[in-house]
Design an enzyme around this catalytic site. Structure first.
Site, short mmCIF file in Angstrom:
data_model
loop_
_atom_site.label_atom_id
_atom_site.label_comp_id
_atom_site.label_asym_id
_atom_site.label_seq_id
_atom_site.Cartn_x
_atom_site.Cartn_y
_atom_site.Cartn_z
CG ASP A 220 -9.42 -3.48 2.20
OD1 ASP A 220 -9.28 -3.22 0.99
OD2 ASP A 220 -8.52 -4.00 2.90
CE LYS B 89 -8.30 -6.47 5.67
NZ LYS B 89 -8.35 -5.00 5.48
CE LYS C 38 -5.23 -6.28 3.62
NZ LYS C 38 -5.70 -4.90 3.32
#
Length: 349
Positions: free
Chosen positions: A181, A249, A285
């Site tokens: 991430d 995300k 996400k």
């Protein structure tokens, strides 16, 4: 990268090989990829109707799940959670405890599904991998199991040199992380230096390469709370996908506001449009601030209505959460027993 230098040339010089995301971006944009052409493409994307977007999100948020479908929805939410601890005080013991809960969320009901992943800082990856053992996705050949996700690239600020960010990524992947991430450089994006952000995502993607030639999945964190406008969120989403992100995300969870339904809807619309354009599927996400099963179910409905139920799988949708799982477990116990259990009936993360 200079203002008119071809991005592919810059990347080739750094890695010695052509990078597929750059070639894909050239194909989508329809011209040589330069800072100017990238800016022209991103700034040519239609603006977001903020009123319409928020109205649609509000409408989707009122949809109800029929009683017989609630059990399915709760199990689906659990299976999509990245169980997360990202604190300076994290210890190997805390990570081992989190991994144990990821494997067996409810020791009193072994039919409870496992979560999708455990998300930790890079230095905690070895402890998560060891603690998951045979449940770790990297140790299985059946495609199941719990992934280990690591935040990288000077999370959460992104304020570090590129060499440090890449080393951060390489270390996490070498330690066994299945997913990375990363955070984008919001200062560069907001200054209009889209080529710099693009280059960095491509470089981090290449740093996700394992010794066997496969890649850890890359989630690109936009930090939407700092992007301020839906137009910026849409542009940043397109930029991250063009550069090769496997997921987009919303947030680090360290900036307010974090995930919101309208922002997530905006990102899902980009993913939908990308799929229509290329046939490729990119994950989404939302992370930060989703704490109750009621809120999580609103996201399930929004995903299903925007990109389709096919996206309700761990490789295409995740919740970044630390406290959501406990509420879902309590709701699940309520369905099974007919009454609410106290918070003492679930473990403290």
């Amino acid at each position: 990268m200079s203002m008119e230098q071809d991005v592919t040339m810059d990347i080739t010089a750094a890695s010695g090989t052509a990078i597929a995301p750059a070639a894909r971006a050239v194909e989508v944009i329809g011209t040589d990829l330069t800072e100017r052409s990238l800016r022209r493409y991103l700034e040519g994307i239609a603006g977001v109707d903020a009123v319409g977007l928020e109205a649609r999100a509000a409408g989707l948020g009122t949809r109800s799940i029929k009683k017989e479908s609630k059990a399915w929805a709760l199990d689906k939410v659990i299976s999509l959670i990245d169980l997360t601890t990202l604190e300076g005080a994290d210890t190997p013991g805390k990570v081992r405890s989190l991994a144990a809960k990821a494997k067996v969320p409810d020791a009193n009901d072994l039919s409870t599904p496992q979560v999708a992943a455990v998300c930790v800082y890079g230095d905690m990856v070895p402890y998560a991998v060891t603690a998951l053992g045979a449940a770790h996705a990297g140790a299985r050949s059946d495609g199941g199991g719990v992934n280990v996700a690591a935040v990288a690239t000077a999370f959460p600020s992104g304020r570090a040199s590129r060499s440090v960010k890449l080393a951060d990524t390489v270390d996490a992947v070498a330690a066994g992380a299945d997913e990375i991430d990363m955070v984008i450089d919001r200062g560069a994006f907001l200054s209009g230096r889209y080529g710099q952000v693009f280059d960095e995502i491509v470089a981090v993607k290449e740093a996700c390469k394992r010794v066997d030639g496969s890649y850890a999945h890359l989630k690109v964190i936009l930090e939407t709370g700092e992007l301020s406008t839906y137009d910026n969120v849409r542009r940043a989403s397109w930029l991250a996908i063009l550069a090769g992100g496997d997921f987009i995300k919303t947030s680090t969870g360290k900036v307010s506001p974090a995930a919101t339904l309208p922002v997530t809807l905006s990102m899902l619309e980009v993913v939908r449009d990308w799929h229509r354009l290329t046939g490729e599927q990119v994950g989404v996400k939302p992370a930060g601030g989703i704490r109750t099963s009621k809120d999580a179910i609103k996201y399930l409905v929004t995903v299903a209505e925007t990109v389709g139920e096919e996206w309700l799988q761990p490789h295409l949708f995740r919740f970044g959460a630390s406290s959501l799982l406990n509420d879902v477990l309590l709701q699940r116990q309520k369905l099974a027993t007919g009454h609410y259990s106290g918070s003492s009936y679930v473990t403290i993360d």
